[in-house]
Design a protein around this motif. Structure first.
Motif: not given
Ligand code: 6R9
Length: 652
Positions: A315, A390-391, A416, A419, A421, A503, A505, A517, A519-520, A526, A529
């Motif tokens: 980010t 984000v995160g 938003t 990832q 990636e 992804t 997720d 979303i 989560g993983r 996580n 974040g």
């Molecule tokens: C940009 C960033 C990615 C992982 C992603 C997911 C989680 C990120 C999210 C979100 C729900 C959102 N994630 N944004 N889950 N809503 N708006 O964070 O990259 O550190 O690689 O993490 O974060 O699980 O797969 P990164």
């Protein structure tokens, strides 16, 4: 997030249409971008690429040999040129590029002219050190303008940067330097965090005893205390940034890069093994990052834009440095913690610099909630016009709190999803167009194609859930895992075939096609974040001489989203005591970094395993969250779980 919570999410019926005044002035206020992208996806991305400066135009927009994509094939450009030089021909040249505030309160403003000059000088410093196109440079710095200068200087001469978050340990830093075989490391004497000094140069000293590739270490004088550098200074290897800069020429020609030349490596955690080096390239990355910054944040020339992420995460790369600067925007950088010297620090900064756009993480919002609405209420936040998150998934209550107490019910919120990636934002509202629902990242950005599929890779019907996938290549996608293309294919393009990006997720979509979303679904935790692999923490634990075996899971945590819980079996004759638990937590922090410190350690005589020997993490999660246990019929020894359960209940 458990199923119950999720059911509640899908019943969320609050909706927020873009405020009419906002929509009327927005960069996008109708469906035209979506329609354009739906008609001609490649044409849409080509139109976005047109807004950059190319030394040579591309021959083909996309070449897709699944799972390998090439974007803007044959095009030539330079990222630093796009972020700096081209703005020098417009009135932007005297505009603030970076507004920086140090934790102790210093202020610095660098105009585009200033930043260009610094970057040219530092690019010359690197060139004089023998750094050239394709060489790797590791950046281990606090949040100071020199971090952006170092990144941009690398891109100017075609070197590949690898930024390592300043909170990582010497050992984590060493692994990343060695994996990328960096020639140069850029660091600082130290950094401020809640009034304490992080001794970064010393950490670098420890890291590079085993880094044969490193020839030079450049040290920024951030703190200026002699004691930070009195030990371990190697005159042939180490040099002060300010000394090197003094004699460096002011002009520096840019390297014309191929659209597909590597731009940077950023390490991120996966479900297995060591963190992987996600590789991003030049043309596609900058195109998507620039376009999303403009449209998602509705960026205007007069805006002061603040993304609170550290430069050590994706980010920070995409939305503190490259996206805003490619758009000629003013980006704010703050060095320190949100609660130093008090819990009003962020809002003080918003008031002081009249911040218009504010982008942060749900974990921060949950901390603000905890600290109470009194803190933001003390400040004038009327300059804010757009908020982002984000995160991690944002829970609807946190969304509502943000909307009410920070946005004062005037500002659209963009949730938003993306990832490391994906490189850039993938799923998000467009603030002048999309009706938002608290907790939903709404819809894929124009030109992005995503779906939710079942185990067989078939799209699930609206109203249900499954795995989140991206079904066609996108410009800012990672190109490979540095040094390990097989891992690239195995991690992202094996589960659902070579044309579908997995992804990691889980997600659901509702009957209007909005994405939620969850989560993983892999072994990635996580925490606030930040991604941490269960394997990494387990390896750090078993590295301790008293530990026989360890299993690590993420459990739900009210502020951090997830917290790390570790189940540990000790070697014969060792006893689990509170002191040993503290020692193990510290051991993990020392090995990986403070962000990986376990919240809880459970000592256990045995770990619950299947008959084939696999640790059943799902059960451990049930135990740590105090839930009714799921199916235990496949356990080799059901008594193990009963014992663990008792221990957990005794602790409560
Ligand atoms: C940009 C960033 C990615 C992982 C992603 C997911 C989680 C990120 C999210 C979100 C729900 C959102 N994630 N944004 N889950 N809503 N708006 O964070 O990259 O550190 O690689 O993490 O974060 O699980 O797969 P990164």
């Amino acid at each position: 997030m458990d199923t119950k919570q999720f059911e509640a999410l899908l019943q969320e019926d609050r909706r927020f249409a873009p405020p009419p005044a906002f929509a009327a002035a927005a960069n996008v206020s109708d469906n035209s971008l979506y329609e354009q992208a739906a008609r001609d996806r490649e044409g849409f991305w080509a139109a976005q690429a047109e807004r950059l400066h190319w030394f040579k135009r591309w021959d083909r927009v996309l070449e897709w040999n699944p799972p390998f994509a090439q974007w803007f094939v044959g095009g030539k450009l330079n990222v630093a040129y796009n972020c700096l030089d081209r703005h020098l021909e417009t009135p932007t040249r005297t505009k603030a590029a970076i507004i920086w505030e140090g934790e102790p309160g210093e202020e610095r403003v660098l105009t585009y002219l200033d930043l260009h000059r610094e970057v040219c000088r530092f690019a010359n410093v690197l060139r004089q050190m023998g750094v050239g196109k394709g060489d790797r440079v590791t950046i281990y710095l606090p949040m100071i303008p020199e971090a952006a200068v170092a990144m941009l200087a690398c891109t100017r001469i075609g070197a590949i940067h690898s930024v390592v978050f300043g909170g990582f340990s010497a050992e984590s830093l060493r692994d990343r330097i060695n994996d990328s075989r960096s020639k140069v490391v850029i660091t600082a004497d130290g950094g401020w965090r809640r009034g304490n000094i992080i001794r970064m140069k010393q950490i670098v000293n420890e890291a590079i005893v085993d880094c044969p590739s490193v020839e030079k270490v450049v040290v920024v004088k951030r703190i200026g205390h002699e004691s930070l550098v009195e030990h371990g200074w190697h005159p042939g290897r180490d040099a002060w940034y300010h000394t090197l800069m003094r004699n460096a020429p002011l002009t520096c020609p840019v390297e014309e890069m191929d659209a597909e030349d590597p731009l940077f490596i950023l390490y991120t955690s996966g479900s297995t093994g060591k963190p992987k080096g996600v590789l991003h390239t030049t043309g596609g990355y900058l195109t998507q990052v620039a376009a999303t910054t403009k449209y998602v944040f509705d960026l205007k020339d007069s805006d002061v834009y603040w993304c609170t992420a550290d430069i050590g995460w994706i980010t920070g790369h995409s939305y503190v440095v490259y996206g805003p600067l490619a758009n000629g925007a003013t980006t704010l950088m703050y060095e320190g913690a949100p609660d130093y010297p008090d819990r009003g620090r962020f809002w003080e900064i918003v008031e002081k610099y009249r911040v218009n756009i504010f982008y942060t993480a749900p974990t921060a919002i949950r901390s603000f909630m905890r600290w109470g609405e009194g803190w933001p209420a003390k400040y004038d936040l009327s300059s804010l016009r757009l908020l982002g998150t984000v995160g991690e998934p944002i829970n609807p209550e946190a969304w509502m709190w943000y909307h009410k107490n920070i946005g004062r019910e005037r500002c659209p919120i963009v949730d938003t999803w993306w990832q490391t990636e994906t490189g850039a934002i993938m799923c998000t509202p467009l603030p002048g167009v999309t009706e938002t629902k608290p907790g939903s990242a709404t819809r894929p950005f124009p030109g992005i194609e995503m779906a939710i599929v079942n185990e067989k890779g078939e799209k699930v019907p609206q109203g249900s859930g499954g795995y989140l996938v991206v079904t066609s290549p996108w410009p800012a996608m990672l190109r490979t895992v540095w040094g390990d293309p097989a891992r690239y294919t195995a991690t992202y393009f094996a589960k659902f075939g070579e044309s579908t990006y997995f992804t990691g997720d889980g997600a659901k979509w509702d009957d209007e096609g909005y994405f939620w979303i969850i989560g993983r679904v892999d072994d990635v935790i996580n925490v606030s974040g930040h991604r941490i692999g269960t394997m990494e923490v387990e390896s750090a634990l078993v590295d301790h001489p008293m530990v026989a075996e360890a299993a690590v899971i993420g459990r739900t945590h009210a502020v951090k989203g997830q917290a790390i819980a570790a189940f540990v079996t000790l070697k014969e004759g060792r006893r689990g005591t509170p002191d040993l638990a503290d020692e193990l937590k510290q051991h993990v922090a020392t090995k990986i970094g403070a962000l990986a410190r376990p919240e809880e350690i459970y000592f256990t005589a045995d770990l619950p395993k299947t008959r084939s020997g696999k640790i059943m993490r799902r059960l451990l999660r049930d135990i740590a969250e105090g839930r009714a246990l799921g199916d235990t019929t496949t356990l080799a020894d059901p008594a193990v779980v009963a014992q663990l359960r008792e221990q957990y209940e005794a602790k409560e």
